[in-house]
Design an enzyme around this catalytic site. Sequence first.
Site, short mmCIF file in Angstrom:
data_model
loop_
_atom_site.label_atom_id
_atom_site.label_comp_id
_atom_site.label_asym_id
_atom_site.label_seq_id
_atom_site.Cartn_x
_atom_site.Cartn_y
_atom_site.Cartn_z
N HIS A 1 34.08 45.64 34.18
CA HIS A 1 34.66 44.69 35.13
C HIS A 1 36.04 44.21 34.67
O HIS A 1 37.00 44.16 35.44
CB HIS A 1 33.69 43.51 35.28
CG HIS A 1 34.09 42.49 36.29
ND1 HIS A 1 34.75 41.33 35.95
CD2 HIS A 1 33.89 42.44 37.62
CE1 HIS A 1 34.95 40.60 37.03
NE2 HIS A 1 34.44 41.26 38.07
N SER B 1 36.71 39.56 43.01
CA SER B 1 37.18 39.95 41.68
C SER B 1 38.30 40.96 41.77
O SER B 1 39.16 41.03 40.87
CB SER B 1 36.03 40.58 40.88
OG SER B 1 35.09 39.63 40.48
N ASP C 1 37.61 38.12 30.50
CA ASP C 1 36.53 38.71 31.29
C ASP C 1 35.57 39.42 30.33
O ASP C 1 35.33 38.94 29.24
CB ASP C 1 37.16 39.68 32.31
CG ASP C 1 36.32 39.89 33.55
OD1 ASP C 1 35.32 40.60 33.45
OD2 ASP C 1 36.67 39.35 34.62
#
Length: 501
Positions: A238, A419, A186
């Site tokens: 994230h 997510s 990621d």
Amino acid sequence: MHLANRPLRSLSCHIAFALAAACSASVIQAAQIDSAVTAEAARSGSVDTLIVLQAKASKDLLRTDGNYLERRRALVDLLRTTADVSQADLRRWLDAEGVAYRPYWIVNTIQARLTAAQVNELAARSDIARIASNAPIQLRMPQQSEALQPQPQAPNAIEWGVNKIKAPQVWALGITGAGIVVAGQDTGIRWTHNAIKAKYRGWDGAVANHNYNWHDAIHAVNSSCPADSPQPCDDNGHGSHTVGTMLGDDGVTNQVGVAPGAKWVGCRNMNAGAGTPATYNECAQWLLAPTDLTGANPNPDLAPDVIGNSWGCPDSEGCTTGQEAREAIENLISGGIMFVAAAGNDGSACGTIGDAPGTYDNVFTIGSTTQSDAMSGFSGRGPVTGANQVKPDVIAPGSSVRSITRSSDTAYTSLSGTSMATPHVAGAVALVMQANPGLRGNPAAVAALLRSTAVPLTSSTQVCGGIPATTFPNPVQGYGQIDVLAAVNKAEKIFADDIEP
């Protein structure tokens, strides 16, 4: 090494013979050139490309017996040998042209910046199938329930999503994910965060060793993380958030993760939130056979058991029009690694699971639910055109999920998106695999188990694809919301004797 009982030298000869035959065949056509490549080369004089070679590894050369580690080793040997043999002439040409390049073997490709003249010359070669654009595309971030800022360490104890899928009841059985390795690929990971540092495979409690535990696929600086960062770094937040939901637990009041006994490894495949086919595939390659920090000495035995994948690669990024991402992911799964992917945040209309890899049949695709057991409005719905598997596969908590962020070693934030649902499932996979180690290396069995024990949401009445909301699986919620306690109980009973460790 087990390659249908062929030694590596024999395999190389087999591949070389096949390539010679292909090059002499009249059916070979000029390479396909993506329109974006032609346009960028004309505008700028050069263009970042992904050169896709014709030769593909013949997986029918691989034997199917032996345990999953033996099969993975054989797969990696086959892929590497195919790339080494088939890329040799092209690499010589690039060297002669003075072109810097980066070769890959998980998919037989080479990344290079080329001039328009070089593109045209390569397009005429019989060993090249396609010249694709490697332009970066920005990650479409999940919705934020609260601003992405450090928040107080609220004494939430066990987060609602972790409770919802019944992970604490599994912990009470002594199953926390111990012995299982999860991975995030990621925006990076803040490895020193209090909730995940002790769970990093590269940390022994006193000294960090990032070899085989971390890889940075970003080789040019465009963010707060350095290029080729020698230690885990997150320039966005994230990636850290998703790893926290897989296994985060600070030992005090922040039990944000599903499998707090598991270990994690990671790879950064986005530069300030923007990835390319090359960066995605570089992380996939590293995850199939992790390397030391120099990128050398790949060891498939150190691959993770499950990958949580909370990003989507849209058509415009080359992951749907081309097959490079699909092939890389299929090779990960062939290597016995469970691949869990987000359904995307383009709901609530039907047919809104549109980006790879959530559209792929053999990927385990996850939709999102709310704390009140309803479908999240943003969660992508099926059906997926051309898919043979109902998507999503299952659903999991994804609205207002609190987990770690990159701001500091004690920072947390709440985000909403598929997510956030995806790492709940990746953590659940770790619990199931500890409960029955025979499930390691068998992603199809794990997927079947989680589907068969999922609990449908009766509040969902939306109909997509003509399948009634009361029929399961359906394109809104798949088989329903995961129940990891039921999955663990069933794993212990059904798979205890008949799945090879």
